[in-house]
Design an enzyme around this catalytic site. Structure first.
Site, short mmCIF file in Angstrom:
data_model
loop_
_atom_site.label_atom_id
_atom_site.label_comp_id
_atom_site.label_asym_id
_atom_site.label_seq_id
_atom_site.Cartn_x
_atom_site.Cartn_y
_atom_site.Cartn_z
N LYS A 30 17.10 29.69 11.63
CA LYS A 30 17.75 30.98 11.44
C LYS A 30 19.25 30.84 11.17
O LYS A 30 19.98 31.83 11.16
CB LYS A 30 17.53 31.86 12.68
CG LYS A 30 16.06 32.16 12.96
CD LYS A 30 15.94 33.06 14.16
CE LYS A 30 14.50 33.32 14.53
NZ LYS A 30 14.37 34.25 15.68
N PRO A 74 15.65 39.84 10.91
CA PRO A 74 15.79 38.53 10.30
C PRO A 74 14.99 37.46 11.05
O PRO A 74 15.09 37.33 12.27
CB PRO A 74 17.29 38.26 10.40
CG PRO A 74 17.92 39.60 10.57
CD PRO A 74 16.94 40.39 11.36
N GLU A 75 14.15 36.72 10.34
CA GLU A 75 13.46 35.57 10.89
C GLU A 75 13.67 34.43 9.91
O GLU A 75 14.45 34.54 8.96
CB GLU A 75 11.98 35.90 11.11
CG GLU A 75 11.79 37.12 11.99
CD GLU A 75 10.50 37.13 12.81
OE1 GLU A 75 9.86 36.07 12.96
OE2 GLU A 75 10.15 38.22 13.32
N ARG A 129 11.99 40.30 25.83
CA ARG A 129 11.66 40.71 24.48
C ARG A 129 10.32 41.44 24.46
O ARG A 129 9.44 41.21 25.30
CB ARG A 129 11.58 39.50 23.55
CG ARG A 129 12.87 38.68 23.47
CD ARG A 129 13.96 39.39 22.70
NE ARG A 129 13.59 39.61 21.31
CZ ARG A 129 13.74 38.69 20.34
NH1 ARG A 129 14.21 37.49 20.62
NH2 ARG A 129 13.39 38.99 19.10
#
Length: 280
Positions: A51, A2-3, A264
């Protein structure tokens, strides 16, 4: 993953079946809200903010009685099941034990699965929950100059970290940040101040999210939204760069200002992207 475009699309689809409708049943499957019941209350607004997803329940759009705030995190998703004749909703496509909230109207049942955040807030609390966010790339408040100002306020920060920082501009996730760095010709560890054309990178971010907001499968290359053709470098470690043929590299990038936050994944082309002085 999800972005911002995913959340924008979820809000659009939920708005179509919830906004202006009266809730006929609600089921909050988290202990803090297990006794809440919004049956009989109208859903006055459904909005995405970066988001984050905000559903206003009760009262008017500007005076909601409560706000259902959710964040998809890594695996969250809202599913919509049209109500069939006789009042029965379709069979859920995801395991019931992952459902966090169920919202039902006469038209449809909306189920939030595996949500990273689910909370019910007052309007003031909801405003505070998203008040730190920078300009929303897909929102009515988008302001490229303000996004640039926020990015340049910390010129020594790695651009790969700055793009993920939702306080600078809201909506970019790890896929977009990696491919934006490729398109900008810089390694993700390069300092913001050393990015050759930061305004162009911000403009590209806006263009990419706009181009993908109505697509069920994301593509940052403009090509087919499946497999290796969908991205420039993200997830393509060891595969040839689409521009020069060099093998894409992979590492992780940690945030020294937030040591508790997990590093990340980053991906880059060693030839097309200028490295930082102390690159990974």
């Amino acid at each position: 993953m999800p972005e911002g475009d995913t959340v924008w699309r979820q809000a659009r689809d939920l708005r179509a079946v919830l906004e202006g409708q009266t809730l006929t049943a609600t089921d909050f499957r988290v202990p803090a809200y297990a006794t809440l019941n919004f049956s009989g209350q109208p859903v006055t607004s459904v909005q995405s903010r970066g988001k984050h997803l905000l559903m206003m329940v009760g009262g008017s759009a500007n005076g909601a009685r409560a706000v259902i705030h959710s964040h998809l995190s890594m695996e969250g998703h809202w599913d919509i099941y049209p109500v069939a004749p006789g009042g029965r909703a379709g069979r859920w496509r995801r395991p019931a034990f992952t459902a966090r909230v169920v919202l039902q109207t006469e038209l449809a049942t909306a189920v939030g699965f595996s949500l990273g955040t689910l909370e019910v807030l007052t309007p003031a609390e909801a405003a505070a929950a998203v008040g730190h966010l920078g300009p929303d790339l897909l929102g009515p408040d988008w302001d490229a100059q303000e996004a640039l100002r926020r990015l340049l306020a910390n010129p020594d920060q790695a651009i790969g970290l700055a793009l993920l920082d939702q306080r600078n501009l809201a909506g970019i996730g790890n896929i977009y940040r990696n491919d934006l760095c490729f398109l900008g010709g810089v390694h993700p560890a390069v300092a913001v101040a050393e990015v050759p054309d930061l305004p162009r990178m911000v403009a590209l971010a806006k263009r990419l999210l706009e181009a993908n907001k109505d697509r069920s499968l994301r593509s940052t290359t403009g090509g087919p939204a499946r497999g290796d053709a969908a991205a420039w470098v993200y997830g393509l470690a060891g595969k040839p760069c689409k521009r020069c043929g060099s093998l894409i590299r992979h590492a992780t990038l940690a945030d020294p200002a937030n040591p508790a936050r997990a590093a990340r994944d980053i991906y880059w082309c060693p030839r097309c992207q200028a490295p930082a002085v102390s690159s990974v």
